[in-house]
Design a protein around this motif. Structure first.
Motif, PDB file in Angstrom:
ATOM      1  N   SER A 103     -15.492  40.453 -23.766  1.00 21.68           N
ATOM      2  CA  SER A 103     -14.337  41.444 -23.928  1.00 21.68           C
ATOM      3  C   SER A 103     -15.003  42.754 -24.278  1.00 21.68           C
ATOM      4  O   SER A 103     -16.134  42.963 -24.670  1.00 21.68           O
ATOM      5  CB  SER A 103     -13.283  41.221 -24.900  1.00 21.68           C
ATOM      6  N   ARG A 132     -11.362  40.672 -21.576  1.00 19.10           N
ATOM      7  CA  ARG A 132     -10.406  41.536 -21.791  1.00 19.10           C
ATOM      8  C   ARG A 132     -11.016  42.893 -21.911  1.00 19.10           C
ATOM      9  O   ARG A 132     -12.217  43.022 -22.717  1.00 19.10           O
ATOM     10  CB  ARG A 132      -9.461  41.245 -23.074  1.00 19.10           C
ATOM     11  N   GLY A 151      -4.369  38.421 -24.062  1.00 16.96           N
ATOM     12  CA  GLY A 151      -4.997  38.355 -22.773  1.00 16.96           C
ATOM     13  C   GLY A 151      -4.177  38.673 -21.729  1.00 16.96           C
ATOM     14  O   GLY A 151      -4.687  38.732 -20.314  1.00 16.96           O
TER      15      GLY A 151
END
Length: 526
Positions: free
Chosen positions: A230, A254, A512
Motif C-alpha cells: 500500500s 491501497r 480497502g
C-alpha cells in the motif's frame, strides 16, 4: 515541486520540532532489460536479473546516528528500526555499481488482521521521508496497528546515497527579476547550477528520475517480503505513486494520493498555472493579517496589507534589502512570499506576517534581525546549507521530462504575464537549470488509464492545484476524490486537522473499500 521550492513545511508543522521554508508530476515495462537467455523457454523460466536485490537480507538496527540526530531519536522512541536497501545505480546493468536506499519501519502490532506494508513519500521531489512513520501512525489512529509503516528516503535523498551539486542555494527556483537585465542574470544563474551538477554529480544524473525511484520502491517491496504494497504519497509523491502503479500494476494494494499532480502537466515547470491559486492564498492571508493588525502592524485592511507586500517588493527591485547578514533582491523576495503560502493555519500565517514585517522594515532602511522562519528561509535560499536538497530536486525534475532549452521561450512567457502579477508569475514562469540539462535518459511514463485510488486535495492548494486532482479523478473512473473545501492548504491528511478527510482516508486504509461517492469536507473552524 510538489510544487515545492524548498524543504516541505508539513514535517515541522506536524512534529512541532523545527521551522523550515516551504514550497516546492503505452503502459511502461518495469525494466528496460532483456531477460537472460534460457535453453528452453517452455521448461525453464528466464532468470531474474534483479534476484540478488529482491532476495537481499536487511539488517535492521537503531535509527539513531548520534546524540544530535532528532529524527533518529524520534524514530527510536516510536519503536522504529532502520535498514539500508541495496539497489543498482543503473537498472540496465544490474551487476554494476550499487546505491543504498535508507528505510525505516514501525511494525504493525495487530498481526491477526495485518494489511501489509504501507510505503510513504512526502514529496519534494527531494523530500526526506525516512522520519515520517511516527507522524503517519498518529494520523492513522487505530488502523496503524494493521500496517508496517515504512519511510523511504529515495535514491540521492537524505540518508540514501547522496547527490550534491555544491550549489550556493538550496533551491532551483528564483524570481526572474525586473526587466530583461534581471532575466538575463537568471539565465546565467540557471546555467551555472546545471554546470555545477555536471561537474560534481555527472555520473549520477542519468540515473536519477521518478522511474528509477519507482524501481527502487519495488526492490524495497521485495526485500520486505511483500507481494503487494500500500502507498501514501503527498504532493510529488502523488506522481511517484502514479508511476509506480503504472510500472508495477500487480503490486499495489491501497493507494492514497494527497495533493494530486496531473501527470499530463508534470514537467520541470510544474508551478506554471499556480499563479491564480497563490494569488487567492495571498489575499486570504492578507485578510488574516489585517484582522491581526494590532499584533503584526501590516495594515488594517486587505488592500493595506497587500500594499505593504508591494512596498517591500518594489524596494527590493531598486536596491537589495539588508536582512541580517543577507541581501534580498527581487529574485529572492517573491520566492519568500510564495514559500510562506503553502499552509493555511495561524502559525504559518504568523510566520509570513513576521517575515513581511521584517522585509518592510528593511525597505525603510532599518536594521533587521530576521524572525526564525525568515532566517531559515534565507539560509536555505541564499547559502549552500541545503545544496543537496535542491540538487536532488533538480536531478529528478530535469531527469524526468525535458524542459524548453531556448531562454526566449521563458522570456516570452514572462512578457505575456506583464505587470499584472509581479510576485508569482516571475517565479512560476522563470527559467531554471533544466533548460541546460542533458536530455532525460528515458521517455516520461504514460500513466495508466485507471486506478482505484483515494485522492485528496484542498480546493485552494497553491502547489498541487485542485484542477489537477479533478483531472486525475476524471481519468481514473474507479478512484474517489476527497475534497477539502475553502482551504489554501497543501497536504491534508493528518496535517490540516480535518476530521472528515482523515476519517475518509482511515476508513479506506482499514477496509480497502473506497467511498461510494466522492467526499466533500468543510473547512474546519479554527
Amino acid at each position: 515541486m510538489t510544487g515545492t521550492t524548498s524543504p516541505d513545511r508539513r514535517r515541522p508543522r506536524r512534529r512541532a520540532a523545527r521551522t523550515a521554508a516551504a514550497v516546492a508530476l503505452a503502459l511502461a515495462g518495469t525494466l528496460s532489460l532483456a531477460a537472460a537467455p534460457a535453453s528452453s523457454a517452455a521448461t525453464r523460466p528466464a532468470a531474474d536479473p534483479l534476484a540478488r536485490y529482491h532476495h537481499q537480507h536487511l539488517r535492521w538496527q537503531s535509527c539513531l546516528l548520534g546524540p544530535g540526530d532528532a529524527t533518529g531519536k524520534e524514530l527510536d522512541q516510536a519503536g522504529a528500526q532502520c535498514a539500508d536497501v541495496t539497489v543498482p545505480l543503473d537498472y540496465a546493468r544490474p551487476d554494476g555499481r550499487t546505491l543504498t536506499v535508507a528505510i525505516s519501519r514501525i511494525r504493525g502490532t495487530d498481526t491477526a488482521h495485518r494489511a501489509g506494508a504501507l510505503l510513504l513519500n512526502s514529496g519534494g521531489p527531494g523530500g526526506q521521508t525516512l522520519g515520517d512513520p511516527p507522524f503517519v501512525r498518529r494520523a492513522m489512529r487505530e488502523v496503524a496497528a494493521r500496517y508496517d509503516v515504512v519511510g523511504v528516503d529515495p535514491r540521492f535523498v537524505g540518508r540514501s546515497t547522496p547527490l550534491d551539486c555544491h550549489w550556493p542555494t538550496g533551491s532551483m527556483i528564483r524570481g526572474a527579476g525586473t526587466g530583461r537585465a534581471g532575466f538575463d542574470r537568471e539565465v546565467r544563474f540557471a546555467a551555472d547550477l546545471a554546470r555545477r551538477c555536471r561537474a560534481h554529480a555527472g555520473d549520477l544524473l542519468p540515473h536519477s528520475g521518478t522511474r528509477n525511484t519507482a524501481r527502487d520502491m519495488d526492490i524495497v517491496r521485495a526485500a520486505l517480503g511483500e507481494r503487494r504494497i500500500s502507498y501514501l504519497g503527498y504532493s510529488y509523491g502523488s506522481y511517484l505513486g502514479q508511476v509506480y502503479a503504472t510500472m508495477f500494476p500487480g503490486r499495489v494494494d491501497r493507494v492514497v494520493l494527497d495533493g494530486v499532480i496531473d501527470p499530463a502537466r508534470y514537467s520541470p515547470r510544474l508551478l506554471r498555472g499556480a499563479e491564480e491559486a497563490n494569488g487567492h492564498a495571498l489575499r486570504d492571508w492578507a485578510d488574516w493579517a489585517a484582522a491581526h493588525h494590532a499584533a503584526r502592524g501590516l495594515g488594517r485592511t486587505r488592500d493595506a496589507v497587500l500594499a505593504t507586500v508591494e512596498t517591500a517588493r518594489s524596494a527590493a527591485a531598486r536596491t537589495p534589502l539588508r536582512v541580517g547578514g543577507y541581501r534580498v533582491d527581487d529574485h529572492v523576495l517573491p520566492v519568500l512570499v510564495l514559500n510562506g503560502l503553502s499552509q493555511d493555519n495561524p502559525t504559518a500565517y504568523g510566520d509570513l506576517a513576521d517575515a513581511v514585517r521584517d522585509l518592510r522594515r528593511a525597505a525603510e532602511g532599518r536594521a533587521v534581525t530576521p524572525s526564525p522562519w525568515l532566517a531559515s528561509a534565507l539560509e536555505f535560499t541564499l547559502t549552500g546549507h541545503e545544496s543537496a536538497y535542491g540538487s536532488a530536486q533538480a536531478s529528478i525534475l530535469c531527469g524526468d521530462v525535458p524542459a524548453p532549452r531556448d531562454p526566449e521561450t521563458y522570456w516570452r512567457d514572462l512578457r505575456r504575464a506583464g505587470n499584472g502579477d509581479r510576485l508569482f508569475a516571475p517565479v512560476t514562469k522563470n527559467i531554471n537549470p533544466c533548460a541546460f540539462w542533458d536530455p532525460p535518459r528515458e521517455r516520461p511514463t504514460t500513466v495508466r488509464a485507471d486506478l482505484p485510488a483515494l485522492l485528496v486535495n484542498a480546493t485552494g492548494d497553491p502547489r498541487t492545484v485542485y484542477p489537477g486532482a479533478r483531472a486525475v479523478r476524471r481519468d481514473w473512473p474507479s478512484s474517489r476524490l476527497v475534497t477539502l473545501r475553502d482551504a489554501d492548504q497543501h497536504a491534508v491528511y493528518g496535517v490540516y486537522g480535518s476530521p472528515c478527510a482523515d476519517a475518509a482516508v482511515n476508513a479506506y486504509l482499514a477496509t480497502g473499500r473506497l467511498p461510494a461517492t466522492d467526499v466533500s469536507c468543510p473547512r474546519p473552524t479554527r
